[in-house]
Design a protein around this motif. Structure first.
Motif, PDB file in Angstrom:
ATOM      1  N   LYS A  57       0.834  -1.207   0.000  1.00 22.44           N
ATOM      2  CA  LYS A  57       0.000   0.000   0.000  1.00 22.44           C
ATOM      3  C   LYS A  57       0.873   1.264   0.000  1.00 22.44           C
ATOM      4  O   LYS A  57       0.602   2.221  -0.733  1.00 22.44           O
ATOM      5  CB  LYS A  57      -0.909   0.007   1.224  1.00 22.44           C
ATOM      6  N   ILE A 112      -7.879  -5.812   0.787  1.00 21.79           N
ATOM      7  CA  ILE A 112      -8.227  -4.399   0.629  1.00 21.79           C
ATOM      8  C   ILE A 112      -9.547  -4.219  -0.121  1.00 21.79           C
ATOM      9  O   ILE A 112     -10.139  -3.152  -0.095  1.00 21.79           O
ATOM     10  CB  ILE A 112      -7.083  -3.658  -0.119  1.00 21.79           C
ATOM     11  N   TYR A 120      -6.596   0.557  -6.177  1.00 25.05           N
ATOM     12  CA  TYR A 120      -6.192   1.221  -4.925  1.00 25.05           C
ATOM     13  C   TYR A 120      -5.377   2.481  -5.227  1.00 25.05           C
ATOM     14  O   TYR A 120      -5.613   3.544  -4.638  1.00 25.05           O
ATOM     15  CB  TYR A 120      -5.377   0.264  -4.067  1.00 25.05           C
TER      16      TYR A 120
END
Length: 504
Positions: free
Chosen positions: A456, A489, A496
């Motif tokens: 991330k 996620i 993302y």
């Protein structure tokens, strides 16, 4: 007090040597000279204090010898001892700086009386000569220092050209010794140096600077090598070579280059003279490769509480850096300093994880302070951090935090439970049990969470491709990484990243 007799008649020479009890009155009689030319050679090599010379001799006469001494402003007293009692000779002798004029028929006590009188003049002249030399040296040092600093004036340039005519309109090069010589040794080594090629020696910034006159075609290179070799034999210190310049106003450039090479004496330990040609091929050492190779080993010594092993290993690391053919002082310093900073970050992170205060440390020493003596200056800094680490860590309780830190720093690897357990020296089952107790997750679940979290961060803050990120966080198959990422996620890595960019 050295006395030289000059006469082309052997009977006269020996007679004067033997008729006066020279030693009883504190005089040393040098081997007599049979001509003015021979006397000049003696002057250049031995420098007598008093000369008794005949006037009429084969070749140059005694008055020409006196003129030679007078023009060179040497602190030597000349007494003319001749068979010619003529006023014209006496007048000419006085014009040439002769201190006394005696006939060869003079009694021994008259000769001795004249020599005693000359001794007093010699002592005074020597004092004045030394005062003048000291003042000359002061002016030269001051002027040269200003030119080296880049603040020389036209007036100073005129003084230099007058006091050192050898440097007028010539190529000049600065050489530096990383030691400051006392004035007496400065003069001795300048005299030694000038047997090969001209150089003026001065002290500056706790160093010795040699301003060398160079041949325009550099045909004197072999003389430079010979002079440098002699200096090395005497002082066991290498010379650092600046660039060759054509004007006094550029001396600062030559000096800066020479000084920039000083730290290389700890890398090029066999060199008597270090110049740009010795280092131009060196590109430095990679910092990233260095940390990749040595960081894990450093943490291993920390975890094992192996202070002796860490000390010996650090000595070997620094030695390998120093002897590497591509090493530069700057790259060595960056690598060792980076290792030290990473060690501090590791220790402070462990401290925070167990609820203890982080530690503050002194700034890492400069390369010039630690490279000459790493065992005394830089290695103790590492050992201080290790001592703090051992005080922070209670190994029975905090091995889980150490394991987590190890996992965070090695996410790009396969990272089996066995490998992590061996790192913290506990049984794999016990580590798995304590990790679940600490995090609420199994080993595999927690490792996956760490990998997704790092992914991330990379997606958010770097332009790296998804395939590259998957490899960076330990997935060899980027499609499997994508599926795992979406599982946790609920977005693909690309989705993302797009979402983060929209929110920004």
């Amino acid at each position: 007090m050295k006395v030289l007799i000059v006469d082309d008649e052997v009977i006269i020479r020996e007679g004067i040597c033997n008729v006066v009890p020279w030693r009883d009155y504190g005089f040393e009689i040098l081997n007599p000279a049979s001509s003015a030319e021979e006397a000049m050679d003696v002057i250049d090599n031995i420098m007598p204090d008093i000369i008794l010379t005949d006037i009429q001799m084969n070749g140059k006469n005694g008055l020409e010898l006196a003129s030679y001494i007078y023009e060179k402003k040497l602190p030597i007293e000349v007494i003319v001892l001749t068979g010619y009692d003529e006023f014209s000779y006496a007048q000419e002798a006085l014009r040439q700086g002769v201190s006394d004029y005696l006939l060869k028929t003079s009694l021994p006590e008259d000769i001795l009386k004249a020599v005693e009188k000359s001794r007093e003049k010699v002592l005074y002249a020597k004092d004045q000569f030394q005062i003048n030399q000291n003042e000359k040296q002061r002016i030269i040092t001051h002027s040269m220092t200003n030119f080296i600093k880049g603040i020389g004036t036209e007036e100073a340039m005129d003084s230099i050209k007058e006091l050192i005519p050898e440097l007028k309109d010539s190529m000049i090069q600065i050489l530096v010794l990383d030691t400051q010589l006392k004035s007496v040794h400065l003069a001795e080594h300048e005299q030694l140096w000038n047997k090969y090629l001209y150089g003026k020696w001065v002290s500056l910034n706790e160093k010795t600077v040699i301003i060398v006159k160079r041949d325009p075609c550099l045909d004197d290179d072999y003389l430079l090598q010979m002079a440098s070799s002699k200096v090395y034999q005497s002082l066991c210190e290498p010379l650092f070579v600046g660039t060759i310049v054509s004007h006094l106003t550029d001396l600062s450039l030559s000096y800066e280059k020479a000084v920039s090479l000083i730290l290389y004496k700890w890398l090029l330990t066999d060199c008597k003279m270090i110049g740009e040609n010795h280092i131009k091929h060196r590109i430095g050492l990679s910092n990233s490769e260095f940390l990749k190779e040595y960081e894990e080993k450093l943490f291993s010594y920390l975890n094992k509480n192996n202070a002796k092993g860490l000390r010996n290993w650090l000595v070997q690391v620094i030695e390998r850096q120093v002897t590497h053919p591509q090493a530069t002082p700057e790259s060595i310093h960056l690598n060792v300093q980076s290792l030290f900073i990473h060690m501090i970050h590791f220790v402070n992170k462990v401290a925070l994880s167990v609820g203890k205060k982080t530690m503050n440390y002194h700034s890492f020493p400069t390369i010039s302070n630690w490279l000459p003596t790493p065992k005394e200056s830089v290695i103790p800094a590492f050992m201080e951090v290790m001592g703090d680490y051992q005080r922070i860590v209670d190994r029975e309780v905090n091995f889980v935090h150490i394991a987590i830190h190890y996992m965070e720093n090695n996410l790009g690897k396969t990272l089996t439970l066995l490998e992590v357990a061996e790192h913290v020296h506990v049984h794999p089952n016990y580590l798995s049990e304590m990790l679940r107790k600490e995090t609420g997750k199994s080993y595999v679940e927690f490792l996956t969470a760490l990998r997704i979290e790092k992914a991330k961060q990379l997606l958010r803050y770097t332009p790296a491709k998804v395939k590259d990120i998957s490899s960076e966080v330990g997935y060899s198959d980027w499609k499997y990484f994508t599926s795992q990422f979406k599982k946790y996620i609920r977005l693909t890595p690309t989705q993302y990243r797009d979402r983060q960019e929209e929110d920004a």
